[in-house]
Every structure is written in structure tokens, then in C-alpha cells.
Design a protein around this motif. Structure first.
Motif, PDB file in Angstrom:
ATOM      1  N   LYS B 214       0.838  -1.210   0.000  1.00  0.00           N
ATOM      2  CA  LYS B 214       0.000   0.000   0.000  1.00  0.00           C
ATOM      3  C   LYS B 214       0.868   1.254   0.000  1.00  0.00           C
ATOM      4  CE  LYS B 214      -4.046  -1.852   2.327  1.00  0.00           C
ATOM      5  NZ  LYS B 214      -4.035  -3.206   2.700  1.00  0.00           N
ATOM      6  N   THR B 215       0.236   2.364  -0.367  1.00  0.00           N
ATOM      7  CA  THR B 215       0.959   3.635  -0.333  1.00  0.00           C
ATOM      8  C   THR B 215       1.077   4.090   1.122  1.00  0.00           C
ATOM      9  OG1 THR B 215      -1.052   4.965  -0.428  1.00  0.00           O
ATOM     10  CG2 THR B 215      -0.058   4.321  -2.544  1.00  0.00           C
ATOM     11  N   ALA B 216       1.922   5.103   1.327  1.00  0.00           N
ATOM     12  CA  ALA B 216       2.114   5.604   2.689  1.00  0.00           C
ATOM     13  C   ALA B 216       0.794   6.090   3.281  1.00  0.00           C
ATOM     14  CB  ALA B 216       3.146   6.724   2.690  1.00  0.00           C
ATOM     15  N   GLU B 217      -0.014   6.760   2.464  1.00  0.00           N
ATOM     16  CA  GLU B 217      -1.303   7.283   2.943  1.00  0.00           C
ATOM     17  C   GLU B 217      -2.229   6.140   3.331  1.00  0.00           C
ATOM     18  OE1 GLU B 217       0.733  10.297   0.910  1.00  0.00           O
ATOM     19  OE2 GLU B 217      -0.023   8.459  -0.043  1.00  0.00           O
ATOM     20  N   GLU B 218      -2.244   5.090   2.483  1.00  0.00           N
ATOM     21  CA  GLU B 218      -3.116   3.947   2.764  1.00  0.00           C
ATOM     22  C   GLU B 218      -2.675   3.238   4.033  1.00  0.00           C
ATOM     23  OE1 GLU B 218      -2.617   1.913  -0.913  1.00  0.00           O
ATOM     24  OE2 GLU B 218      -4.571   2.550  -1.686  1.00  0.00           O
ATOM     25  N   LYS B 219      -1.349   3.111   4.204  1.00  0.00           N
ATOM     26  CA  LYS B 219      -0.823   2.447   5.402  1.00  0.00           C
ATOM     27  C   LYS B 219      -1.264   3.211   6.635  1.00  0.00           C
ATOM     28  CE  LYS B 219       3.400   0.222   3.773  1.00  0.00           C
ATOM     29  NZ  LYS B 219       4.412   0.755   2.870  1.00  0.00           N
ATOM     30  N   TRP B 220      -1.139   4.548   6.583  1.00  0.00           N
ATOM     31  CA  TRP B 220      -1.522   5.401   7.708  1.00  0.00           C
ATOM     32  C   TRP B 220      -3.008   5.230   8.023  1.00  0.00           C
ATOM     33  CZ3 TRP B 220       0.622   7.747  11.604  1.00  0.00           C
ATOM     34  CH2 TRP B 220      -0.069   8.766  12.286  1.00  0.00           C
ATOM     35  N   GLU B 221      -3.824   5.267   6.958  1.00  0.00           N
ATOM     36  CA  GLU B 221      -5.278   5.072   7.094  1.00  0.00           C
ATOM     37  C   GLU B 221      -5.575   3.757   7.810  1.00  0.00           C
ATOM     38  OE1 GLU B 221      -7.420   7.839   6.563  1.00  0.00           O
ATOM     39  OE2 GLU B 221      -8.608   6.014   6.892  1.00  0.00           O
ATOM     40  N   ASN B 222      -4.945   2.695   7.293  1.00  0.00           N
ATOM     41  CA  ASN B 222      -5.093   1.349   7.830  1.00  0.00           C
ATOM     42  C   ASN B 222      -4.781   1.272   9.311  1.00  0.00           C
ATOM     43  OD1 ASN B 222      -5.371  -1.529   6.731  1.00  0.00           O
ATOM     44  ND2 ASN B 222      -4.896  -0.270   4.964  1.00  0.00           N
ATOM     45  N   ILE B 223      -3.593   1.771   9.651  1.00  0.00           N
ATOM     46  CA  ILE B 223      -3.126   1.660  11.035  1.00  0.00           C
ATOM     47  C   ILE B 223      -4.011   2.483  11.961  1.00  0.00           C
ATOM     48  CG2 ILE B 223      -1.248   2.207  12.623  1.00  0.00           C
ATOM     49  CD1 ILE B 223       0.716   1.516  10.493  1.00  0.00           C
ATOM     50  N   THR B 224      -4.295   3.723  11.573  1.00  0.00           N
ATOM     51  CA  THR B 224      -5.068   4.576  12.477  1.00  0.00           C
ATOM     52  C   THR B 224      -6.511   4.074  12.610  1.00  0.00           C
ATOM     53  OG1 THR B 224      -5.485   6.104  10.668  1.00  0.00           O
ATOM     54  CG2 THR B 224      -3.663   6.627  12.107  1.00  0.00           C
ATOM     55  N   GLU B 225      -7.055   3.527  11.529  1.00  0.00           N
ATOM     56  CA  GLU B 225      -8.396   2.921  11.588  1.00  0.00           C
ATOM     57  C   GLU B 225      -8.416   1.791  12.615  1.00  0.00           C
ATOM     58  OE1 GLU B 225     -11.481   3.957  10.516  1.00  0.00           O
ATOM     59  OE2 GLU B 225     -11.909   1.815  10.334  1.00  0.00           O
ATOM     60  N   ALA B 226      -7.437   0.897  12.482  1.00  0.00           N
ATOM     61  CA  ALA B 226      -7.373  -0.272  13.364  1.00  0.00           C
ATOM     62  C   ALA B 226      -7.170   0.144  14.822  1.00  0.00           C
ATOM     63  CB  ALA B 226      -6.251  -1.205  12.916  1.00  0.00           C
ATOM     64  N   LEU B 227      -6.335   1.165  15.038  1.00  0.00           N
ATOM     65  CA  LEU B 227      -6.017   1.570  16.408  1.00  0.00           C
ATOM     66  C   LEU B 227      -7.122   2.378  17.068  1.00  0.00           C
ATOM     67  CD1 LEU B 227      -2.268   2.653  16.101  1.00  0.00           C
ATOM     68  CD2 LEU B 227      -3.154   0.590  17.150  1.00  0.00           C
ATOM     69  N   SER B 228      -8.054   2.902  16.274  1.00  0.00           N
ATOM     70  CA  SER B 228      -9.031   3.858  16.827  1.00  0.00           C
ATOM     71  C   SER B 228      -9.891   3.284  17.950  1.00  0.00           C
ATOM     72  CB  SER B 228      -9.926   4.398  15.711  1.00  0.00           C
ATOM     73  OG  SER B 228     -10.635   3.336  15.115  1.00  0.00           O
ATOM     74  N   VAL B 229     -10.013   1.952  18.047  1.00  0.00           N
ATOM     75  CA  VAL B 229     -10.856   1.382  19.098  1.00  0.00           C
ATOM     76  C   VAL B 229     -10.098   1.090  20.389  1.00  0.00           C
ATOM     77  CG1 VAL B 229     -12.638   0.396  17.646  1.00  0.00           C
ATOM     78  CG2 VAL B 229     -10.567  -0.906  18.077  1.00  0.00           C
ATOM     79  N   CYS B 230      -8.815   1.435  20.405  1.00  0.00           N
ATOM     80  CA  CYS B 230      -7.994   1.150  21.588  1.00  0.00           C
ATOM     81  C   CYS B 230      -8.561   1.844  22.819  1.00  0.00           C
ATOM     82  CB  CYS B 230      -6.558   1.604  21.320  1.00  0.00           C
ATOM     83  SG  CYS B 230      -5.469   1.481  22.745  1.00  0.00           S
ATOM     84  N   THR B 231      -8.651   1.105  23.945  1.00  0.00           N
ATOM     85  CA  THR B 231      -9.180   1.697  25.173  1.00  0.00           C
ATOM     86  C   THR B 231      -8.074   1.997  26.177  1.00  0.00           C
ATOM     87  OG1 THR B 231      -9.518  -0.499  26.115  1.00  0.00           O
ATOM     88  CG2 THR B 231     -11.399   0.499  25.011  1.00  0.00           C
ATOM     89  N   ARG B 232      -6.787   1.855  25.746  1.00  0.00           N
ATOM     90  CA  ARG B 232      -5.641   2.124  26.614  1.00  0.00           C
ATOM     91  C   ARG B 232      -5.661   1.233  27.858  1.00  0.00           C
ATOM     92  NH1 ARG B 232      -3.361   7.016  24.879  1.00  0.00           N
ATOM     93  NH2 ARG B 232      -1.518   6.352  26.052  1.00  0.00           N
ATOM     94  N   CYS B 233      -5.998  -0.026  27.657  1.00  0.00           N
ATOM     95  CA  CYS B 233      -5.984  -0.951  28.793  1.00  0.00           C
ATOM     96  C   CYS B 233      -4.561  -1.429  29.087  1.00  0.00           C
ATOM     97  CB  CYS B 233      -6.889  -2.139  28.522  1.00  0.00           C
ATOM     98  SG  CYS B 233      -6.245  -3.293  27.299  1.00  0.00           S
TER      99      CYS B 233
END
Lengths: 141, 343
Positions: B214-233
Motif C-alpha cells: 500500500k501507499t504511505a497514505e493507505e498504510k496510515w489510514e489502515n493503522i489509524t483505523e485499526a487503532l481507533s478502538v484502543c481503550t488504553r488498557c
């Protein structure tokens, strides 16, 4: 205390009326997990679930919250209090175990020398509609 | 991947051999305690267990739900195995490849004394992708999990579903090149049971091929999407054997370096910096993803960094306790194109 029974097919109408006056929170599916969030459409509401990943206490006691804001005007400090503590909140579909958690939080935040208004005012203006458990999990209590 | 034996048979064999080795070690007093896995309280789970008597050896299990990296129990943050009379106890650790690697890597960082442990090697046949199975079963309670042939069978009150193990294995296990703990040449008695000598590890990193294309933008999108549900447990941090700092960077508050909230920028910063701290250290055991209550696939970030470290420094963590990890070492031939321009 009065008891009334609402037919399942009329719950949508019930929602339509309530969401006019209340900030309506209910269990919805987010990325495969159940969360209690504000709903904008009745169809979003889930009732066929075990339990949410983040408990409904998150609605009234979120992980991050603004207590108040302040700014300097010369040497004076101007404090701006929260303006939304009087808003009506409705949390729909809360499991009995989670419903009891609100009682525990109330006892905690109202005890001692200081009353936590940020929580207590919100709680005062919150109505909780519970969801009974037909099939609790082995690990439920 | 073709399995010659059924999973059940394979696991039974591994378990029997493991118990034999464990029994022998305790009998001959080569170790004082053994850390391994036992049956979990819920289906799809296992638990760590610490035994010190021969008769408890039969509590040790091996199945495809032994997720936790047991090396964590030997890091400085965890209370040491000490006896008032005998001093530091000698610990045997039931080790799949990644656990053995973690132990050896911790030794390279001077956090473990290899003389005080015994690596009980087992030929790991992987662990199931618990998160993926739970997501597919959805909001129904899982009451029973069993393996048969090449399948994982999941049962509930009104359902039964089969999952092909090869597909529903932990992604990292699919391409794992180090299934048995590495033999350490300078410590030939360190590893008992099934261990292996690794001359050179060839890893094509096929598991992150799709992500890498993926492109850098797509990678960023991917990672931040996946991380967005983190509850900092911080389950990921607590489960990781390489996270042993007494005061984690993110917990520090004099001064506050980084935000602790569930705002997306704070979440991203925590995970990316922890990943940076793992560069050259992560042994790709996948425990971080497996313990995440929100089911976030953290492996992708760590595997990408592992690939970069491999390309730049030709280094694989956890093979040799005498080689310093790249992030704490410097060689004149290290590429510095990001800092200096060629003339």
C-alpha cells in the motif's frame, strides 16, 4: 410506581419520541464489538448481544472529560463551567449488572466532603432503560 | 501446510514428551520450579501455571490455545523466584520457539541470567487466532472448543462451527520460521527437550506483503483505523516480555510526555512509540494481539519494523545472547542515508 407494557413493534415509535428530548445512547456495533454510543437511527440499536466491551458507565464517566475551562484576562482567572450537565440523557439496553454499577458510582461520588457535580448532575438527568438477560454467560454474575 | 497427523494427535505427543522432560528435570533437581500452561477457566483460553512437584507435572498442557509468552514471568518487573533458604530458584520455562527467543533476547539485554533458567523446548504447532474466531462466532457464548484432524470445533448452546486450523491460525504462526527454541552454542545445557540450531533465518515477510504494497497514505489510514478502538488498557504492554520498564514512557507524568487519553492522536502516539521500542527486540509471538480485548491486530506494525531491522542490520532477535540488538549498538557500516547525503 406505575408499570406499563410496551409491545415490541412499538419500541421504534418509543425511540422516535424519546430521541427528541433525550440524548439517546444505546448498544451499537462498532467494528465487531458492542459499544454504548449516541444513536441517530433506530436500526442501529442492538439488543441481541452478550455484553459490551466498554461498560455503559462510559456514557456518564468517560475516560477523558473536560471538568471546566479557564482563561486569563489580565491577572484574573475566568472559569467556564460545563454547560451540558443539565442535558437529558437516556441510556437504553443496560444489563442488570451494569445498571447496578451506576448505583455504586453514585454512592462513591456523593460520599465524603465533596460532591462530584460533574458526575452527579449528569446522573440526575439520566434515565436508564434496562435489558433483561435470558441467556447469561457462564462467567456472568 | 500439510499436516501428517491430526492436530489432536500432534498436541498429545507434544504434551506427553513435555511432561516427561519436566518430570525428569524436577526429579533430578535440575530446576526448582517450572512455568508452563494449564487448562483455562473458559474455552479458548489457557492459563500459566507454576509447579514445583513431580506429581503436578500432569497439570502441564500443550494445545493450540497456549498464547501467553511465558518469558514475561522472568523479567525484572515480575517478583523474582526466590526462596529464603535456597536463594534464586532455578526456573524451567515451557518454551515454544518465540518464548525461547524471548528468553535469549532478554539475556542479551542482561535481564535474565541464563544460568538460572532451563528452556524446555517444544516443537510448537501454532496457536489459534482467538480474536478472529470470537469475531466470527459473534454475540453467542462459546461453551466448548476442541481440535480434531485439521479443524478447530467451536460449540455453543445452539451452534457448532468448524474452523480450518491452517486458516484460523494466528497470522504470525502461519509463517513462523522458529518453531523450536534456538540452541545457544555457548550454553549447550540451556535447552532441553526439543530445540534447534538455526544457522540463518530466511523470512520473506509474506504476512505483511499486502500491507507493504500500500501507499504511505493507505498504510496510515489502515493503522489509524485499526487503532481507533484502543481503550488504553495496556494489555499489550503487560503481556509483552520486552516491556519491562519500571516506569513506562506513557505513564510518566513529571513531565507528561504523552497523552493517556483515548483520543486518536494519543492512541497513535502510544502504539507507534511502543513499536519503536520493540524494533530489533520483538520476537513476533503475537501475544499482544491475542490479549487485546478489542481485537486490534498489532502485529502488522511490529512485523513491518522487524522487516526494516532485518534489511538494514541483518538481525533477527533472540538467537544469540552475545549479540547486541541493533538499537543499542553501532557499526561503522550502518547506513545513514536518512541523516547524511552522499557526496
Amino acid at each position: 410506581m406505575t408499570e406499563k407494557i410496551l409491545v415490541k413493534k412499538d419500541v421504534e415509535k418509543f425511540y422516535d419520541e424519546l430521541q427528541k428530548d433525550f440524548k439517546f445512547y444505546a448498544p451499537i456495533k462498532v467494528k465487531g464489538n458492542i459499544h454504548y454510543q449516541k444513536v441517530s437511527k433506530f436500526e442501529e440499536i442492538e439488543t441481541d448481544f452478550l455484553n459490551s466491551k466498554v461498560p455503559p458507565k462510559d456514557v456518564l464517566f468517560p475516560q477523558k472529560e473536560t471538568i471546566f475551562e479557564y482563561k486569563y484576562e489580565g491577572k484574573d482567572v475566568i472559569i467556564e463551567e460545563r454547560k451540558d450537565l443539565e442535558d437529558n440523557i437516556l441510556i437504553f439496553g443496560v444489563r442488570p449488572c451494569d445498571a447496578y454499577s451506576f448505583k455504586l458510582l453514585e454512592d462513591f461520588f456523593a460520599s465524603g466532603d465533596f460532591q462530584d457535580d460533574v458526575f452527579l448532575k449528569k446522573r440526575e438527568n439520566t434515565t436508564i432503560i434496562g435489558l433483561g438477560c435470558n441467556t447469561p454467560r457462564q462467567s456472568c454474575f | 501446510m500439510v499436516k501428517l497427523m491430526g492436530l489432536e494427535t500432534e498436541n498429545k505427543e507434544i504434551e506427553t514428551n513435555l511432561r516427561e522432560v519436566a518430570r525428569g528435570l524436577l526429579k533430578d533437581k535440575k530446576v526448582d520450579v517450572i512455568i508452563g500452561y494449564k487448562k483455562g477457566t473458559l474455552p479458548l483460553l489457557s492459563q500459566p501455571i507454576i509447579i514445583d512437584k513431580e506429581e503436578d507435572v500432569d497439570k502441564l498442557i500443550w494445545n493450540n490455545m497456549c498464547y501467553v509468552n511465558l518469558a514475561k514471568y522472568l523479567v525484572p518487573r515480575v517478583p523474582k523466584f526466590v526462596d529464603s533458604e535456597r536463594g534464586n530458584l532455578k526456573v524451567g520455562v515451557v518454551s515454544k520457539g518465540c518464548v525461547g527467543r524471548a528468553l535469549i533476547h532478554l539475556a542479551s539485554e542482561n535481564k535474565i541470567n541464563l544460568d538460572e533458567i532451563k528452556i524446555i523446548g517444544i516443537p510448537c504447532n501454532g496457536v489459534v487466532n482467538k480474536q478472529r474466531i470470537e469475531m466470527e462466532i459473534g454475540e453467542k457464548e462459546i461453551l466448548e472448543v476442541s481440535v480434531s484432524g485439521n479443524k478447530v470445533i467451536v460449540k455453543g448452546k445452539d451452534f457448532e462451527k468448524e474452523f480450518h486450523y491452517d486458516e484460523y491460525m494466528n497470522e504470525l504462526c502461519k509463517g513462523c520460521k522458529i518453531r523450536k527454541p534456538p540452541i545457544v552454542s555457548k550454553a549447550p545445557d540451556l535447552c532441553v527437550g526439543e530445540c534447534e540450531e538455526y544457522a540463518k533465518i530466511v523470512d520473506e515477510f509474506t504476512d505483511i506483503e499486502e500491507f507493504d504494497s500500500k501507499t504511505a497514505e493507505e498504510k496510515w489510514e489502515n493503522i489509524t483505523e485499526a487503532l481507533s478502538v484502543c481503550t488504553r488498557c495496556y494489555a499489550c504492554r503487560e503481556a509483552c516480555p520486552m516491556c519491562y520498564c519500571n516506569l513506562c514512557f506513557v505513564d510518566q507524568n513529571k513531565p507528561v510526555w504523552f497523552g493517556k487519553t483515548t483520543d486518536l492522536p494519543d492512541i497513535i502516539v502510544y502504539h507507534l512509540i511502543r513499536a519503536m521500542h520493540m524494533a530489533g527486540r520483538c520476537v513476533a509471538c503475537g501475544t499482544c494481539s491475542l490479549v487485546c480485548p478489542m481485537g486490534i491486530d498489532l502485529n502488522i506494525i511490529n512485523r513491518k519494523l522487524e522487516k526494516i531491522v532485518k534489511e538494514r542490520f541483518d538481525f533477527t532477535s533472540g538467537l544469540d545472547p552475545d549479540i547486541l540488538p541493533p538499537m543499542v549498538d553501532f557499526k561503522m557500516e550502518d547506513a545513514q542515508e536518512f541523516m547524511l547525503e552522499e557526496d
